[in-house]
Structures are given as C-alpha cells and as structure tokens.
Design an enzyme around this catalytic site. Structure first.
Site, PDB file in Angstrom:
ATOM      1  N   ASP A   1       0.832  -1.204   0.000  1.00  0.00           N
ATOM      2  CA  ASP A   1       0.000   0.000   0.000  1.00  0.00           C
ATOM      3  C   ASP A   1       0.869   1.257   0.000  1.00  0.00           C
ATOM      4  OD1 ASP A   1      -3.266   0.276   1.019  1.00  0.00           O
ATOM      5  OD2 ASP A   1      -2.016   2.083   0.982  1.00  0.00           O
TER       6      ASP A   1
ATOM      7  N   LEU B   1      -0.269   4.064   1.194  1.00  0.00           N
ATOM      8  CA  LEU B   1      -0.813   4.826   2.342  1.00  0.00           C
ATOM      9  C   LEU B   1      -1.345   6.198   1.921  1.00  0.00           C
ATOM     10  CD1 LEU B   1       1.788   3.810   5.085  1.00  0.00           C
ATOM     11  CD2 LEU B   1      -0.456   2.790   4.618  1.00  0.00           C
TER      12      LEU B   1
ATOM     13  N   GLY C   1      -5.071   4.683   2.678  1.00  0.00           N
ATOM     14  CA  GLY C   1      -5.076   3.617   3.681  1.00  0.00           C
ATOM     15  C   GLY C   1      -4.322   4.049   4.939  1.00  0.00           C
TER      16      GLY C   1
ATOM     17  N   ALA D   1      -6.356  -1.533  -4.880  1.00  0.00           N
ATOM     18  CA  ALA D   1      -5.645  -0.245  -4.817  1.00  0.00           C
ATOM     19  C   ALA D   1      -6.205   0.728  -5.842  1.00  0.00           C
ATOM     20  CB  ALA D   1      -4.156  -0.470  -5.058  1.00  0.00           C
TER      21      ALA D   1
ATOM     22  N   SER E   1     -16.793  -3.048  -9.410  1.00  0.00           N
ATOM     23  CA  SER E   1     -17.864  -2.206  -8.860  1.00  0.00           C
ATOM     24  C   SER E   1     -19.143  -2.278  -9.689  1.00  0.00           C
ATOM     25  CB  SER E   1     -17.376  -0.749  -8.840  1.00  0.00           C
ATOM     26  OG  SER E   1     -18.458   0.118  -8.566  1.00  0.00           O
TER      27      SER E   1
ATOM     28  N   TYR F   1     -15.198   6.718 -12.919  1.00  0.00           N
ATOM     29  CA  TYR F   1     -14.740   5.668 -12.004  1.00  0.00           C
ATOM     30  C   TYR F   1     -15.236   4.300 -12.500  1.00  0.00           C
ATOM     31  CZ  TYR F   1     -15.199   2.412  -8.147  1.00  0.00           C
ATOM     32  OH  TYR F   1     -15.173   1.267  -7.386  1.00  0.00           O
TER      33      TYR F   1
ATOM     34  N   LYS G   1     -13.089   0.754 -13.954  1.00  0.00           N
ATOM     35  CA  LYS G   1     -13.256  -0.631 -13.488  1.00  0.00           C
ATOM     36  C   LYS G   1     -13.570  -1.563 -14.665  1.00  0.00           C
ATOM     37  CE  LYS G   1     -12.570  -0.278  -9.065  1.00  0.00           C
ATOM     38  NZ  LYS G   1     -11.455  -0.994  -8.421  1.00  0.00           N
TER      39      LYS G   1
ATOM     40  N   PRO H   1     -23.719  14.751 -10.822  1.00  0.00           N
ATOM     41  CA  PRO H   1     -23.632  14.194 -12.186  1.00  0.00           C
ATOM     42  C   PRO H   1     -23.206  12.719 -12.136  1.00  0.00           C
ATOM     43  CG  PRO H   1     -22.389  16.250 -12.029  1.00  0.00           C
ATOM     44  CD  PRO H   1     -22.815  15.890 -10.635  1.00  0.00           C
TER      45      PRO H   1
HETATM   46  C1  WQD Z   1     -24.784   6.778  -2.412  1.00  0.00           C
HETATM   47  C2  WQD Z   1     -26.027   7.642  -2.467  1.00  0.00           C
HETATM   48  C3  WQD Z   1     -25.656   9.710  -3.632  1.00  0.00           C
HETATM   49  C4  WQD Z   1     -22.822  11.275  -0.628  1.00  0.00           C
HETATM   50  C5  WQD Z   1     -20.061   4.682  -5.080  1.00  0.00           C
HETATM   51  C6  WQD Z   1     -19.062   4.441  -6.181  1.00  0.00           C
HETATM   52  C7  WQD Z   1     -18.149   3.394  -5.759  1.00  0.00           C
HETATM   53  C8  WQD Z   1     -18.871   2.156  -5.316  1.00  0.00           C
HETATM   54  C9  WQD Z   1     -20.112   2.436  -4.532  1.00  0.00           C
HETATM   55  C10 WQD Z   1     -17.152   0.549  -4.889  1.00  0.00           C
HETATM   56  C11 WQD Z   1     -26.224   8.305  -3.832  1.00  0.00           C
HETATM   57  C12 WQD Z   1     -25.967   9.960  -2.149  1.00  0.00           C
HETATM   58  C13 WQD Z   1     -23.713  10.454  -1.304  1.00  0.00           C
HETATM   59  C14 WQD Z   1     -23.273  12.520  -0.105  1.00  0.00           C
HETATM   60  C15 WQD Z   1     -25.469  12.039  -0.972  1.00  0.00           C
HETATM   61  N1  WQD Z   1     -18.006   1.427  -4.435  1.00  0.00           N
HETATM   62  N2  WQD Z   1     -25.010  10.838  -1.464  1.00  0.00           N
HETATM   63  N3  WQD Z   1     -24.582  12.842  -0.294  1.00  0.00           N
HETATM   64  O1  WQD Z   1     -22.213   6.852  -5.799  1.00  0.00           O
HETATM   65  O2  WQD Z   1     -23.762   4.914  -5.111  1.00  0.00           O
HETATM   66  O3  WQD Z   1     -21.366   4.532  -5.539  1.00  0.00           O
HETATM   67  O4  WQD Z   1     -19.937   3.735  -4.035  1.00  0.00           O
HETATM   68  O5  WQD Z   1     -16.903   0.282  -5.980  1.00  0.00           O
HETATM   69  O6  WQD Z   1     -17.419   3.961  -4.695  1.00  0.00           O
HETATM   70  O7  WQD Z   1     -19.682   4.006  -7.361  1.00  0.00           O
HETATM   71  O8  WQD Z   1     -22.054   5.776  -3.508  1.00  0.00           O
HETATM   72  O9  WQD Z   1     -22.029   6.656  -1.231  1.00  0.00           O
HETATM   73  O10 WQD Z   1     -21.284   8.173  -3.132  1.00  0.00           O
HETATM   74  O11 WQD Z   1     -23.701   7.575  -2.910  1.00  0.00           O
HETATM   75  O12 WQD Z   1     -26.651  12.389  -1.125  1.00  0.00           O
HETATM   76  O13 WQD Z   1     -22.517  13.315   0.517  1.00  0.00           O
HETATM   77  O14 WQD Z   1     -25.892   8.704  -1.521  1.00  0.00           O
HETATM   78  O15 WQD Z   1     -26.301  10.664  -4.462  1.00  0.00           O
HETATM   79  O16 WQD Z   1     -27.614   8.379  -4.079  1.00  0.00           O
HETATM   80  P1  WQD Z   1     -22.428   5.574  -5.060  1.00  0.00           P
HETATM   81  P2  WQD Z   1     -22.189   7.091  -2.648  1.00  0.00           P
END
Ligand code: WQD
Length: 330
Positions: free
Chosen positions: A31, A33, A36, A73, A116, A140, A144, A282
């Site tokens: 890692d 860091l 992490g 990572a 993901s 993102y 993946k 977005p």
């Molecule tokens: C969840 C919900 C936001 C933050 C991400 C990435 C990726 C994946 C899963 C691993 C959505 C809302 C969020 C905030 C909000 N993990 N929200 N205010 O975007 O579903 O997916 O996590 O691969 O990391 O794809 O996760 O937690 O950002 O959002 O309203 O401050 O919460 O709009 O509806 P997401 P998230």
C-alpha cells in the site's frame, strides 16, 4: 494460502485481510498509504509500502512468491472521478495495468479484482445481474470496466485466471471493533453521515431528492464490508481450485434510500444530523440494486451482516470513538 493484497491498508482491504487472517492464511499488504492507514494493518500481516505505478517495487514484492493477488488499490469516489479524471486514469487504469502485467510476468495465476456496480451505469432493469449492459455513467465505473476487459484478454492469452467482484455499496465496520481508523476524507454516503453525527462535519448534502423513488432520494444496495471480505476468501479458493474466471455481483439485494439511511442513523446515534437538500450529482443513477444469485450459486456467498441496523451500528461504534465530544479526533 499466501495472499498479497494491493491496497490492503484501505477500508475494504483491511477487512479482507482480517478474513484471511481469521483462517490462518499468510497475508501481505502492499500500500502507498495515500488513503489507507498503517495503523489499520494487523500486526500479523507482512507490510510493503509502495505504489502500483512503481513497476520495480511491484516486481520486487511479487518475487517473494504468492498463491493469489487481490487488487484493491483504486480510487473509488464516483463523484470525484468526474472532476479529476486524470487522477483516476493514472491510478485506476495505468497503475492497475502495471500491476496485472507484473503479476502475469511473475507467474501469478490467481487474481481477484475489486470491481464495482458502477460498471453498469443507469440500470435498464432491476435487480441488476452480471449480464446487464455495461454503460458506466461515471469515469470511475469506466476505469473498473476497462480493467475487467484487460483481465479477460490476459486470461485468453496467458496462463492466468481472475475473479472480478462487482461490489455494490460497501459499508459498515468489523463487528468485533477490530478496525478503528476512519477513512480519510470519505465521499461515500454512510461515512459522511457518520462524520456529521460525530461532529466532524457540519452537515450532509443530499444530492437530489427529486428522483423517481419512494421518497425522492437515491436508492442503493448497501453491503456490509465483512460480507464483502468473505466474498474475497471464497473467490480466492474458487479460482485456485477451478482455474476458471468468474465475474459476480456482491450486493445485499436490498435497496435503501438516502433518506432511510439518514433516519436509521438518527435513531441509532441519537444525533440530529443536519441535512441540506441540494442538486443531483452528475453520473448518479436513481436506483441500483444487485442480483447476487450467481455469487450464491457459484461461491456459496451470502450477505449475512448487511441489515441497515448492523451497517449503521457497526459504523457508529467507530465514529463515536473518534467523535469531537470524545476528544479523540484523529
Ligand atoms: C450513495 C447515495 C448519492 C454522498 C459509489 C461508487 C463506488 C462504489 C459504490 C465501490 C447516492 C448519495 C452520497 C453525499 C449524498 N463502491 N449521497 N450525499 O455513488 O452509489 O457509488 O460507491 O466500488 O465507490 O460508485 O455511492 O455513497 O457516493 O452515494 O446524497 O454526501 O448517496 O447521491 O444516491 P455511489 P455514494
């Protein structure tokens, strides 16, 4: 089994390391860091500081001989990837390709990718299964998908097999409280809610409450990180035993809205949790819920710790210990 976890000092990686350590496997952690925490790395692990962009360092650590490699990572904030794409292309694509190429050259035959649900994008149907079209709506998610495609080609061309684990929304903390370090500058919903409850952050911005969902806020499939970690152990056993590729969703198969998470957090923490409803983010789909039938049938995996109360309560235990009131804010 000797397993090397790239990104193993991160939130997911440290939970994965505990799952292997619990069954007496030998665990290496590689890692840089950057996000992490060294303090999260269990003392039984072999720790190697390094960056996946540093081919020499990756080669040096791989040469110690490992049965399986797990790649965790990657940067994972979907929203940030739309604002800082170069940060994501350099690490998640160039760095990952560096790592995978060095693994194949080093004769590693068993590779597990932390992938993901973001590879799917706006769902055409729900629940989302592995055959669902892949049209990522954020950069993102594309990074993946790009790595999954390269793994598929490498496996065609070389003696190399992989399992790609498409996480839905990873959440929660080790129920035995073995993980105490907080994620640095989290962007995911639940850690952000917990920072507000702990007085670390003034309020939660809700990105849109005008979606076509029951309460207008985004719905996601939250899966406990302990369940995810168990999925990695099962995936490593699977690929070592069968020498076959596998791509599976790891999700609880249960959708929770942002508002439901906020309500549960208020109840469990007893805190107000200031909220401001703002514009949509977005790239966010309205709803994303998994079918994990394939993981159940092929790996025997199931989400046993993923109830909303278990997820919120296990997370609050860690954040409360770090709260401003407790005076132990790190
Ligand atoms: C969840 C919900 C936001 C933050 C991400 C990435 C990726 C994946 C899963 C691993 C959505 C809302 C969020 C905030 C909000 N993990 N929200 N205010 O975007 O579903 O997916 O996590 O691969 O990391 O794809 O996760 O937690 O950002 O959002 O309203 O401050 O919460 O709009 O509806 P997401 P998230």
């Amino acid at each position: 089994m000797k397993v090397l976890l790239f990104g193993g000092a991160g939130y997911i990686g440290t939970h994965v390391s505990l799952a292997f350590l619990d069954r007496k496997d030998t665990v290496g952690i590689f890692d840089n860091l950057s996000s992490g925490l060294r303090s999260n790395v269990d003392s039984r692990c072999l720790f190697f500081e390094g960056d996946i962009l540093d081919k020499e360092r990756v080669r040096e650590v791989l040469s110690q001989g490992w049965d399986a490699v797990i790649h965790l990572a990657a940067f994972k904030a979907a929203g940030e990837s739309m604002i800082k794409p170069f940060k994501y292309s350099e690490n998640n694509i160039t760095g990952s390709l560096n790592l995978i190429t060095e693994c194949v050259k080093a004769g590693i035959k068993n590779f597990i990718l932390s992938s993901s649900a973001a590879v799917y994008g706006e769902p055409a149907y729900l629940p989302v299964d592995e055959d669902h079209p892949k049209h990522p709506t954020n950069y993102y998610g594309y990074t993946k998908l790009c790595i999954e495609e390269n793994l598929r080609w490498y496996s065609e061309l070389k003696d190399f097999n992989y399992v790609s684990l498409r996480y839905f929304n990873a959440a929660g903390y080790d129920n035995d409280g073995r993980m105490l370090g907080l994620e640095k500058n989290p962007a995911n919903l639940i850690p952000v809610v917990m920072e507000v409850a702990a007085g670390i952050r003034p309020n939660l911005l809700v990105f849109g409450n005008d979606y076509d969902t029951a309460d207008g806020t985004g719905v996601r499939d939250y899966v406990h990180v302990t369940d995810l970690a168990q999925g990695h152990v099962m995936a490593a056993d699977y690929v070592m035993k069968n020498q076959e590729n596998l791509v599976v969703n790891l999700g609880s198969e249960y959708g929770l809205s942002v508002q439901q998470i906020i309500d549960s957090a208020r109840e469990i923490t007893g805190k107000t949790i200031e909220v401001q409803y703002v514009e949509r983010r977005p790239g966010d789909p309205a709803k994303l819920v998994a079918s994990s039938q394939k993981a159940r049938e092929v790996l025997g995996w199931k989400a046993e710790h993923s109830s909303v109360d278990s997820i919120i309560a296990s997370t609050w235990k860690v954040y409360e210990a770090n709260s401003v009131k407790a005076g132990s804010l790190q």
